[in-house]
Structures are given as structure tokens and as C-alpha cells.
Design a protein around this motif. Structure first.
Motif, mmCIF file in Angstrom:
data_model
loop_
_atom_site.group_PDB
_atom_site.id
_atom_site.type_symbol
_atom_site.label_atom_id
_atom_site.label_comp_id
_atom_site.label_asym_id
_atom_site.label_seq_id
_atom_site.Cartn_x
_atom_site.Cartn_y
_atom_site.Cartn_z
ATOM 1 N N ALA A 24 0.824 -1.211 0.000
ATOM 2 C CA ALA A 24 0.000 0.000 0.000
ATOM 3 C C ALA A 24 0.858 1.262 0.000
ATOM 4 C CB ALA A 24 -0.931 -0.006 1.213
ATOM 5 N N THR A 25 2.001 1.213 0.669
ATOM 6 C CA THR A 25 2.853 2.387 0.826
ATOM 7 C C THR A 25 3.851 2.550 -0.318
ATOM 8 O OG1 THR A 25 2.691 2.143 3.224
ATOM 9 C CG2 THR A 25 4.462 3.555 2.399
ATOM 10 N N TYR A 26 4.449 1.448 -0.762
ATOM 11 C CA TYR A 26 5.627 1.545 -1.632
ATOM 12 C C TYR A 26 5.450 1.083 -3.071
ATOM 13 C CZ TYR A 26 8.033 2.525 2.721
ATOM 14 O OH TYR A 26 8.422 3.085 3.898
ATOM 15 N N ASP A 27 4.326 0.457 -3.441
ATOM 16 C CA ASP A 27 4.168 0.021 -4.831
ATOM 17 C C ASP A 27 4.327 1.176 -5.810
ATOM 18 O OD1 ASP A 27 3.774 -2.587 -4.061
ATOM 19 O OD2 ASP A 27 1.674 -2.704 -4.695
ATOM 20 N N ALA A 28 3.759 2.330 -5.477
ATOM 21 C CA ALA A 28 3.837 3.486 -6.378
ATOM 22 C C ALA A 28 5.255 4.063 -6.450
ATOM 23 C CB ALA A 28 2.860 4.571 -5.933
ATOM 24 N N ILE A 29 6.078 3.779 -5.442
ATOM 25 C CA ILE A 29 7.440 4.316 -5.392
ATOM 26 C C ILE A 29 8.425 3.359 -6.060
ATOM 27 C CG2 ILE A 29 9.318 5.042 -3.850
ATOM 28 C CD1 ILE A 29 7.059 5.734 -1.786
ATOM 29 N N TYR A 30 8.372 2.069 -5.682
ATOM 30 C CA TYR A 30 9.357 1.088 -6.148
ATOM 31 C C TYR A 30 8.833 0.105 -7.177
ATOM 32 C CZ TYR A 30 11.776 2.593 -1.879
ATOM 33 O OH TYR A 30 12.363 3.320 -0.893
ATOM 34 N N GLY A 31 7.518 -0.011 -7.290
ATOM 35 C CA GLY A 31 6.922 -1.015 -8.169
ATOM 36 C C GLY A 31 6.607 -2.287 -7.399
ATOM 37 N N VAL A 32 5.589 -3.004 -7.877
ATOM 38 C CA VAL A 32 5.098 -4.192 -7.190
ATOM 39 C C VAL A 32 6.177 -5.260 -7.062
ATOM 40 C CG1 VAL A 32 3.414 -6.085 -7.296
ATOM 41 C CG2 VAL A 32 2.719 -3.761 -7.913
ATOM 42 N N GLU A 123 12.125 9.112 1.509
ATOM 43 C CA GLU A 123 11.764 10.524 1.312
ATOM 44 C C GLU A 123 10.392 10.705 0.675
ATOM 45 O OE1 GLU A 123 14.777 13.477 0.092
ATOM 46 O OE2 GLU A 123 16.149 11.762 0.065
ATOM 47 N N ALA A 124 9.969 9.750 -0.135
ATOM 48 C CA ALA A 124 8.669 9.861 -0.805
ATOM 49 C C ALA A 124 7.506 9.439 0.098
ATOM 50 C CB ALA A 124 8.664 9.025 -2.087
ATOM 51 N N ASN A 125 7.809 8.928 1.286
ATOM 52 C CA ASN A 125 6.753 8.501 2.212
ATOM 53 C C ASN A 125 6.349 9.709 3.074
ATOM 54 O OD1 ASN A 125 5.056 7.235 4.007
ATOM 55 N ND2 ASN A 125 6.445 5.537 4.450
ATOM 56 N N ALA A 126 5.636 10.625 2.452
ATOM 57 C CA ALA A 126 5.272 11.888 3.099
ATOM 58 C C ALA A 126 4.446 11.678 4.368
ATOM 59 C CB ALA A 126 4.513 12.780 2.121
#
Length: 162
Positions: A24-32, A123-126
Motif C-alpha cells: 500500500a505504501t511503496y508500490d507506487a514508489i518502487y513497483g510491485v 523521502e517519498a513517504n510523506a
């Protein structure tokens, strides 16, 4: 939810919580695919089990008697006055209910000699950064290798105590 020390019987539920929260947190940042690889490594049952017996550490869960809503793991560094908060995750459906705050409070209480609580955060986890700053953490630097073995960059935040 009440906060308690994690046990071996919790490991399956902790892994499920971490996998779901990480996607939920990191798929958009790192990919599934990358998130799956990281969770398969960092959040395997064997990896979690090793944390249960790590000296000078605390492994906590937020539990309502039916499910785990969050977890935290922290360990003293070579300097017992500095503790590293390795993990603090709250299930997406349980966020903004005080569970993260309760886990953080118990981590602090678990290390009475601690003067500095340190963590690394993407850093992208605002949302996480806002949470930690609201709880007294301040940026003190950056690392190119979050967790010491990921190759992922992160902010380093610290909270001074006492």
C-alpha cells in the motif's frame, strides 16, 4: 488496541500486516515486483523470528484481540543511549487511530537509558515523515543504503530525549 511484546505465534500475522502495508505504501514508489522482493526478504518468517531473540531490542504489536493493527521493532546500537527504530508500521485500515503513537510511546519506555531515537524513512513517504515530525523527530542526514543492505536512499530522522 493495546500494545504488547510480539511472540512467535504472531509472526504470520505480522508478516501479513507488513506485506499489505508495504504494498500500500511503496508500490507506487518502487513497483510491485521490487516491493514483493523486499518483503519476501526483510519480512520473511525467518527474518522476523530472528528479531524476537535479538539482544537489547523490543518487538511490539498493536493488538485488539482479533487482529494486529500495527508493529514496531527497535534495537539499541553499540551505544545504549542511541536506539534505532527499524520498523514502525500500522495497517492501512488502522492508520490515524493512535496505534502508531502508542507503539512509539512504548518503544521509548522500553529503553530507559536512551537519549536519541533514530530512524530511516523513504523521502517519498510523506505520511510517515509528517507522523514522525509531529512526534518530535527532526532530519539529521541522509543515507544511500536504508537499513544497511537495501541500496535504497532514505532520510535519517532523530528524536532527542531527556
Amino acid at each position: 488496541m493495546f500494545v504488547r511484546t510480539a511472540s512467535e505465534r504472531d509472526l504470520g500475522a505480522i508478516r501479513a500486516l507488513l506485506v499489505e502495508t508495504w504494498h500500500a505504501t511503496y508500490d507506487a514508489i518502487y513497483g510491485v515486483e521490487r516491493v514483493t522482493a523486499i518483503t519476501d526478504d526483510w519480512h520473511s518468517i525467518a527474518s522476523l523470528k530472528a528479531r524476537l531473540t535479538r539482544p537489547n531490542s523490543e518487538f511490539l504489536v498493536g493488538d485488539d484481540g482479533k487482529r494486529l493493527g500495527g508493529m514496531a521493532f527497535a534495537a539499541a546500537t553499540t551505544d545504549p543511549k542511541t536506539v534505532l527504530l527499524n520498523q514502525l508500521y500500522v495497517h492501512p485500515a488502522c492508520q490515524r487511530q493512535g496505534i502508531g503513537q502508542s507503539l512509539l510511546t512504548e518503544v521509548v519506555a522500553s529503553f530507559p537509558e536512551m537519549r536519541t531515537l533514530r530512524l530511516e524513512v523513504e523521502e517519498a513517504n510523506a505520511a510517515a515523515i509528517i507522523f514522525y515530525e509531529a512526534n518530535g523527530f527532526r532530519p539529521v542526514g541522509r543515507t544511500a543504503d536504508c537499513g544497511g543492505s537495501s541500496g535504497l536512499p532514505a532520510l535519517i530522522l532523530e528524536k532527542r530525549l531527556g
